[in-house]
Write a protein that holds these residues in place. Structure first.
Motif, PDB file in Angstrom:
ATOM      1  N   VAL A 142      -6.557  25.069 -14.576  1.00  0.00           N
ATOM      2  CA  VAL A 142      -7.526  23.984 -14.756  1.00  0.00           C
ATOM      3  C   VAL A 142      -6.810  22.705 -15.198  1.00  0.00           C
ATOM      4  O   VAL A 142      -7.022  21.629 -14.635  1.00  0.00           O
ATOM      5  CB  VAL A 142      -8.622  24.376 -15.769  1.00  0.00           C
ATOM      6  CG1 VAL A 142      -9.441  23.170 -16.201  1.00  0.00           C
ATOM      7  CG2 VAL A 142      -9.537  25.449 -15.175  1.00  0.00           C
ATOM      8  N   LEU A 143      -5.921  22.814 -16.193  1.00  0.00           N
ATOM      9  CA  LEU A 143      -5.226  21.625 -16.678  1.00  0.00           C
ATOM     10  C   LEU A 143      -4.255  21.073 -15.644  1.00  0.00           C
ATOM     11  O   LEU A 143      -4.093  19.853 -15.525  1.00  0.00           O
ATOM     12  CB  LEU A 143      -4.499  21.922 -17.991  1.00  0.00           C
ATOM     13  CG  LEU A 143      -5.415  22.208 -19.185  1.00  0.00           C
ATOM     14  CD1 LEU A 143      -4.600  22.511 -20.424  1.00  0.00           C
ATOM     15  CD2 LEU A 143      -6.371  21.060 -19.436  1.00  0.00           C
ATOM     16  N   ARG A 175     -12.144  22.451 -19.291  1.00  0.00           N
ATOM     17  CA  ARG A 175     -11.016  21.559 -19.567  1.00  0.00           C
ATOM     18  C   ARG A 175     -10.957  21.243 -21.065  1.00  0.00           C
ATOM     19  O   ARG A 175      -9.897  21.273 -21.682  1.00  0.00           O
ATOM     20  CB  ARG A 175     -11.173  20.274 -18.761  1.00  0.00           C
ATOM     21  CG  ARG A 175     -10.141  19.218 -19.052  1.00  0.00           C
ATOM     22  CD  ARG A 175     -10.422  17.982 -18.168  1.00  0.00           C
ATOM     23  NE  ARG A 175      -9.672  16.856 -18.607  1.00  0.00           N
ATOM     24  CZ  ARG A 175     -10.119  15.890 -19.391  1.00  0.00           C
ATOM     25  NH1 ARG A 175     -11.371  15.905 -19.809  1.00  0.00           N
ATOM     26  NH2 ARG A 175      -9.343  14.888 -19.741  1.00  0.00           N
TER      27      ARG A 175
END
Length: 197
Positions: A142-143, A175
């Motif tokens: 995700v990051l 996030r």
């Protein structure tokens, strides 16, 4: 800390060196000698003082090798130890030699001229990536998509949702949780490093 390339984990190297393995000790010295010299240069030590600090720093490392709380953070520990040794030499020199105001003229006036900034940035980046590797696979993905590889610094939530197979509405909260966890890992690392020095 990994100074480039696939290197053996520092915890294992330090453990082997503490057990008396000369090859492991040589590996530690090879990996971190540049950092020790850089700290000496940052403190503007003369050649003789820098050589003394270099030797004293490695002596401290050898004396404390088997008692380090977190051998994986050896790089931060050796940098702090060298800084302390450098400052001790500078304090002794100031006591022995009075200095006039012209000494201040030799000090850098602009932060961009500060030779320590690149050293600190590299150290900060290494700590950040070490904390990043501690995150779950999901958080790293995700990051990476929303922060590291964001096009022009602005993430596309539609593309990220498709790439990650997640609903758009869950990307923001995920996030946020991942960044909070990363911040926690970094804070723990800073506290531990501070305790070791």
């Amino acid at each position: 800390m990994n100074d480039g390339g696939p290197l053996e984990d520092m915890t294992l190297v330090v453990g082997r060196a503490a057990a008396g393995d000369p090859e492991a000790w040589n590996e530690i010295v090879r990996r971190y000698s540049g950092r020790v010299w850089a700290v000496c240069r940052v403190h503007r030590l003369g050649p003789a003082d820098a050589a003394d600090v270099f030797q004293q720093t490695w002596l401290r490392a050898l004396e404390n090798l088997d008692s380090l709380r977190d051998p994986a953070k050896f790089g931060a520990w050796i940098g702090t130890t060298c800084r302390n040794e450098s400052l001790a030499v500078l304090r002794r020199a100031r006591r022995a030699q009075p200095v006039d105001d012209s000494w201040l003229d030799d000090r850098p006036g602009d932060a961009a001229d500060d030779p320590v900034s690149s050293f600190l940035a590299a150290d900060r980046d290494a700590e950040l990536w070490q904390a990043f590797r501690r995150l779950s696979r999901r958080c790293r993905d995700v990051l990476r998509v929303l922060v590291v590889e964001a096009d022009g610094g602005r993430p596309s939530y539609e593309l990220a949702a498709a790439a990650l197979g997640m609903p758009i509405g869950s990307l923001g909260p995920t996030r946020g949780r991942c960044l909070a966890q990363l911040r926690r890992f970094l804070t723990e690392g800073i506290r531990e490093t501070g305790d070791d020095s």
